[in-house]
Design a protein around this motif. Structure first.
Motif, PDB file in Angstrom:
ATOM      1  N   SER A 176       1.001  -1.148  -0.085  1.00 33.61           N
ATOM      2  CA  SER A 176       0.029  -0.014   0.025  1.00 33.61           C
ATOM      3  C   SER A 176       0.849   1.210   0.054  1.00 33.61           C
ATOM      4  O   SER A 176       0.535   2.179  -0.707  1.00 33.61           O
ATOM      5  CB  SER A 176      -0.892   0.148   1.104  1.00 33.61           C
ATOM      6  OG  SER A 176      -0.321   0.203   2.317  1.00 33.61           O
ATOM      7  N   SER A 177       2.037   1.358   0.529  1.00 32.50           N
ATOM      8  CA  SER A 177       3.090   2.391   0.618  1.00 32.50           C
ATOM      9  C   SER A 177       3.482   2.395  -0.813  1.00 32.50           C
ATOM     10  O   SER A 177       3.859   3.487  -1.316  1.00 32.50           O
ATOM     11  CB  SER A 177       3.923   2.306   1.546  1.00 32.50           C
ATOM     12  OG  SER A 177       3.568   2.423   3.077  1.00 32.50           O
TER      13      SER A 177
ATOM     14  N   SER B 162       0.741   3.983  -2.878  1.00 34.67           N
ATOM     15  CA  SER B 162       0.444   5.469  -2.409  1.00 34.67           C
ATOM     16  C   SER B 162       1.723   6.391  -2.669  1.00 34.67           C
ATOM     17  O   SER B 162       1.540   7.425  -3.321  1.00 34.67           O
ATOM     18  CB  SER B 162       0.678   5.438  -0.742  1.00 34.67           C
ATOM     19  OG  SER B 162       0.672   6.824  -0.460  1.00 34.67           O
TER      20      SER B 162
ATOM     21  N   LEU C 203      -3.550   6.414   1.137  1.00 34.67           N
ATOM     22  CA  LEU C 203      -3.468   4.719   0.893  1.00 34.67           C
ATOM     23  C   LEU C 203      -2.530   4.085   1.760  1.00 34.67           C
ATOM     24  O   LEU C 203      -2.807   3.117   2.203  1.00 34.67           O
ATOM     25  CB  LEU C 203      -3.226   4.739  -0.697  1.00 34.67           C
ATOM     26  CG  LEU C 203      -3.959   5.160  -1.787  1.00 34.67           C
ATOM     27  CD1 LEU C 203      -3.515   4.974  -3.202  1.00 34.67           C
ATOM     28  CD2 LEU C 203      -5.334   4.379  -1.349  1.00 34.67           C
TER      29      LEU C 203
END
Length: 154
Positions: free
Chosen positions: A69-70, A73, A132
């Motif tokens: 998710s990083s 993002s 996110l």
């Protein structure tokens, strides 16, 4: 041409995506420290491990959740920052050239814009893209709390 050379007055505004990307790395560090504290060594002499496969897979899922998710993002922040930085720089260069030509920016008595509306919109897009990574951190913290301890003799 580089934005710091072409429009040095906008340099501090363009640091925001760099800071937001650094925050994503801190999210990973937080998850790493939490997961490291939950890992236990096998008992000496018996070879019995209290760290179960369930814990291992839950911690793997937590790390992947935060990391992926990083990554998403960071990609979305980077794309939004690239487009936004170019647009804000072009707007600044255009406003400077209009001033050289003698235009004041007054359009028939209407209130003039300070030129920050585009920058504010760009920052909002970057903030929502950064969320996110925050959602991934929250999910990873929930996953890291899953626990099952192996008992001797089972």
């Amino acid at each position: 041409m580089a934005m710091g050379v072409r429009s040095p007055e906008l340099l501090m505004k363009n640091i925001i995506p760099v800071v937001m990307a650094g925050v994503l790395g801190i999210y990973g560090l937080i998850v790493c420290v939490i997961l490291n504290g939950k890992m236990v060594k096998p008992e000496s002499g018996t070879g019995f491990a209290g760290y179960s496969q369930y814990n291992g897979f839950a911690h793997l899922a937590a790390g992947l959740c935060c990391g992926l998710s990083s990554l998403a993002s960071g990609l979305s922040i980077g794309i939004a920052a690239d487009s936004g930085t170019r647009a804000v720089g072009a707007q600044s260069a255009m406003a400077a050239s209009w001033k050289k030509m003698g235009f004041t920016g007054d359009a028939g008595g209407q209130p003039t814009s300070s030129g920050d509306a585009l920058f504010v919109g760009t920052v909002l897009i970057q903030v929502f893209a950064g969320n996110l990574g925050l959602y991934g951190l929250i999910s990873a913290l929930i996953l890291s709390q899953m626990d099952y301890a192996c008992e001797s003799g089972n």
